[in-house]
Motif scaffolding. Structure first.
Motif, PDB file in Angstrom:
ATOM      1  N   HIS A 150       0.849  -1.194   0.000  1.00 13.06           N
ATOM      2  CA  HIS A 150       0.000   0.000   0.000  1.00 13.06           C
ATOM      3  C   HIS A 150       0.882   1.239   0.000  1.00 13.06           C
ATOM      4  N   VAL A 151       0.558   2.187  -0.872  1.00 12.64           N
ATOM      5  CA  VAL A 151       1.357   3.414  -0.989  1.00 12.64           C
ATOM      6  C   VAL A 151       0.426   4.619  -1.048  1.00 12.64           C
ATOM      7  N   TYR A 152       0.771   5.626  -0.245  1.00 16.28           N
ATOM      8  CA  TYR A 152       0.103   6.924  -0.281  1.00 16.28           C
ATOM      9  C   TYR A 152       1.044   7.938  -0.910  1.00 16.28           C
ATOM     10  N   ALA A 153       0.494   8.984  -1.485  1.00 16.36           N
ATOM     11  CA  ALA A 153       1.267  10.114  -1.983  1.00 16.36           C
ATOM     12  C   ALA A 153       0.825  11.347  -1.206  1.00 16.36           C
ATOM     13  N   ALA A 154       1.768  11.986  -0.529  1.00 15.74           N
ATOM     14  CA  ALA A 154       1.462  13.204   0.217  1.00 15.74           C
ATOM     15  C   ALA A 154       1.563  14.392  -0.735  1.00 15.74           C
ATOM     16  N   THR A 155       0.502  15.170  -0.796  1.00 18.24           N
ATOM     17  CA  THR A 155       0.481  16.311  -1.711  1.00 18.24           C
ATOM     18  C   THR A 155      -0.439  17.396  -1.171  1.00 18.24           C
ATOM     19  N   ALA A 156      -0.127  18.633  -1.505  1.00 19.84           N
ATOM     20  CA  ALA A 156      -1.001  19.749  -1.146  1.00 19.84           C
ATOM     21  C   ALA A 156      -1.776  20.236  -2.361  1.00 19.84           C
ATOM     22  N   ARG A 157      -1.381  19.742  -3.538  1.00 18.84           N
ATOM     23  CA  ARG A 157      -2.019  20.214  -4.771  1.00 18.84           C
ATOM     24  C   ARG A 157      -3.132  19.264  -5.203  1.00 18.84           C
ATOM     25  N   PRO A 158      -4.260  19.812  -5.589  1.00 14.46           N
ATOM     26  CA  PRO A 158      -5.305  18.955  -6.146  1.00 14.46           C
ATOM     27  C   PRO A 158      -4.805  18.352  -7.465  1.00 14.46           C
ATOM     28  N   ARG A 159      -5.185  17.153  -7.718  1.00 10.95           N
ATOM     29  CA  ARG A 159      -4.740  16.450  -8.925  1.00 10.95           C
ATOM     30  C   ARG A 159      -5.946  16.113  -9.792  1.00 10.95           C
ATOM     31  N   ASP A 160      -5.710  16.008 -11.074  1.00 16.33           N
ATOM     32  CA  ASP A 160      -6.776  15.583 -11.983  1.00 16.33           C
ATOM     33  C   ASP A 160      -6.742  14.061 -12.101  1.00 16.33           C
ATOM     34  N   MET A 161      -6.812  13.419 -10.958  1.00 13.91           N
ATOM     35  CA  MET A 161      -6.806  11.956 -10.899  1.00 13.91           C
ATOM     36  C   MET A 161      -7.947  11.524 -10.001  1.00 13.91           C
ATOM     37  N   ILE A 162      -8.458  10.371 -10.297  1.00 13.97           N
ATOM     38  CA  ILE A 162      -9.506   9.828  -9.449  1.00 13.97           C
ATOM     39  C   ILE A 162      -8.838   8.902  -8.441  1.00 13.97           C
ATOM     40  N   GLU A 171      11.300  19.406  -2.376  1.00 20.57           N
ATOM     41  CA  GLU A 171      10.936  20.662  -1.723  1.00 20.57           C
ATOM     42  C   GLU A 171      10.427  21.699  -2.708  1.00 20.57           C
ATOM     43  N   ARG A 172      10.983  21.731  -3.872  1.00 22.87           N
ATOM     44  CA  ARG A 172      10.689  22.772  -4.861  1.00 22.87           C
ATOM     45  C   ARG A 172       9.229  22.761  -5.310  1.00 22.87           C
ATOM     46  N   ALA A 173       8.700  21.595  -5.638  1.00 23.32           N
ATOM     47  CA  ALA A 173       7.357  21.567  -6.224  1.00 23.32           C
ATOM     48  C   ALA A 173       6.521  20.361  -5.817  1.00 23.32           C
ATOM     49  N   GLY A 174       7.033  19.508  -4.983  1.00 18.68           N
ATOM     50  CA  GLY A 174       6.278  18.329  -4.578  1.00 18.68           C
ATOM     51  C   GLY A 174       6.352  17.223  -5.609  1.00 18.68           C
ATOM     52  N   LEU A 175       5.552  16.208  -5.418  1.00 16.54           N
ATOM     53  CA  LEU A 175       5.552  15.033  -6.299  1.00 16.54           C
ATOM     54  C   LEU A 175       5.053  15.388  -7.695  1.00 16.54           C
ATOM     55  N   ASN A 176       5.619  14.739  -8.681  1.00 16.42           N
ATOM     56  CA  ASN A 176       5.078  14.900 -10.035  1.00 16.42           C
ATOM     57  C   ASN A 176       4.019  13.822 -10.268  1.00 16.42           C
ATOM     58  N   ASN A 177       3.227  13.992 -11.292  1.00 15.08           N
ATOM     59  CA  ASN A 177       2.118  13.066 -11.550  1.00 15.08           C
ATOM     60  C   ASN A 177       2.583  11.642 -11.820  1.00 15.08           C
ATOM     61  N   ASP A 178       3.779  11.468 -12.388  1.00 16.59           N
ATOM     62  CA  ASP A 178       4.288  10.117 -12.642  1.00 16.59           C
ATOM     63  C   ASP A 178       4.489   9.352 -11.343  1.00 16.59           C
ATOM     64  N   ASP A 179       4.838  10.055 -10.275  1.00 12.13           N
ATOM     65  CA  ASP A 179       4.981   9.405  -8.973  1.00 12.13           C
ATOM     66  C   ASP A 179       3.634   9.252  -8.273  1.00 12.13           C
ATOM     67  N   VAL A 180       2.802  10.271  -8.374  1.00 13.63           N
ATOM     68  CA  VAL A 180       1.491  10.224  -7.717  1.00 13.63           C
ATOM     69  C   VAL A 180       0.655   9.059  -8.240  1.00 13.63           C
ATOM     70  N   VAL A 181       0.744   8.791  -9.521  1.00 14.62           N
ATOM     71  CA  VAL A 181      -0.068   7.733 -10.116  1.00 14.62           C
ATOM     72  C   VAL A 181       0.274   6.356  -9.525  1.00 14.62           C
ATOM     73  N   LEU A 182       1.450   6.204  -8.942  1.00 14.67           N
ATOM     74  CA  LEU A 182       1.866   4.935  -8.339  1.00 14.67           C
ATOM     75  C   LEU A 182       1.180   4.669  -7.003  1.00 14.67           C
ATOM     76  N   ALA A 183       0.602   5.695  -6.414  1.00 14.91           N
ATOM     77  CA  ALA A 183      -0.046   5.561  -5.110  1.00 14.91           C
ATOM     78  C   ALA A 183      -1.513   5.189  -5.276  1.00 14.91           C
ATOM     79  N   GLU A 184      -2.047   4.514  -4.285  1.00 13.70           N
ATOM     80  CA  GLU A 184      -3.467   4.152  -4.335  1.00 13.70           C
ATOM     81  C   GLU A 184      -4.362   5.242  -3.773  1.00 13.70           C
ATOM     82  N   ALA A 185      -3.764   6.155  -3.002  1.00 15.35           N
ATOM     83  CA  ALA A 185      -4.549   7.245  -2.418  1.00 15.35           C
ATOM     84  C   ALA A 185      -3.624   8.417  -2.114  1.00 15.35           C
ATOM     85  N   LEU A 186      -4.238   9.581  -1.911  1.00 10.85           N
ATOM     86  CA  LEU A 186      -3.504  10.788  -1.582  1.00 10.85           C
ATOM     87  C   LEU A 186      -3.696  11.137  -0.116  1.00 10.85           C
TER      88      LEU A 186
END
Length: 179
Positions: free
Chosen positions: A89-101, A131-146
């Motif tokens: 199980h993997v989460y992605a920590a982010t402060a930005r809304p993503r266009d992902m379901i 630190e500069r910009a957070g996770l990119n979408n290629d990494d976020v897509v690997l997570a099952e939830a945010l």
């Protein structure tokens, strides 16, 4: 706030590396790596994974303030998929809304989920971006939830180590605040 007692040994759960992995993707500053390690050990976590840290970073320069155990055990990876390959199980920590379901949870909710999974022998981890910009979408897509921290919508940006501390703290509290 000083509170380290060097006469006490870490509990067995700490020395065995129990708990979720904290995965820092392309961290830029040794100080933030060290501060994240310190935050983790404050909450009994030791599984630190670094994906392509900035060249030239040094464990000796990291501001771990006594959390050397975490830095010494830190594992380096060339890619995010390699860093999470053993996790169920993997989460992605982010402060930005993503266009992902993807489901979005707070650190507290994620901590409860991870505690249940680890009790069943299923390994879990949390991705944190540069630190500069957070996770990119290629990494976020690997997570099952945010994981999103409920903060001011006008300014929800956190320092990398602060984000690690919030997730680690909720993990610690979900276990009753004891090791």
């Amino acid at each position: 706030m000083a509170g380290t007692d060097s006469n006490r040994q870490p509990p067995q759960t700490v020395t065995e590396g129990g708990g979720p992995a904290m995965i820092l993707v392309e961290p830029q500053l040794a100080d933030n790596i060290g501060a994240a390690a310190r935050a983790m050990l404050n909450c009994g976590l030791t599984d630190l994974r670094l994906v392509r840290p900035r060249p030239g970073w040094s464990r000796d320069e990291a501001a771990a303030a006594g959390a050397d155990m975490v830095l010494e055990r830190a594992r380096l990876y060339d890619s995010t998929p390699a860093a999470i390959a053993d996790l169920h199980h993997v989460y992605a920590a982010t402060a930005r809304p993503r266009d992902m379901i993807k489901p979005v949870v707070t650190p507290r909710q994620a901590a409860r989920h991870m505690r249940r999974w680890l009790a069943r022998g299923e390994q879990a981890g949390v991705l944190f971006g540069p630190e500069r910009a957070g996770l990119n979408n290629d990494d976020v897509v690997l997570a099952e939830a945010l994981i999103m921290v409920p903060l001011s919508p006008a300014f929800a940006s956190l320092n990398l180590a602060h984000a690690v501390l919030l997730v680690s703290y909720e993990w610690f509290q979900a276990g009753g605040g004891t090791l």
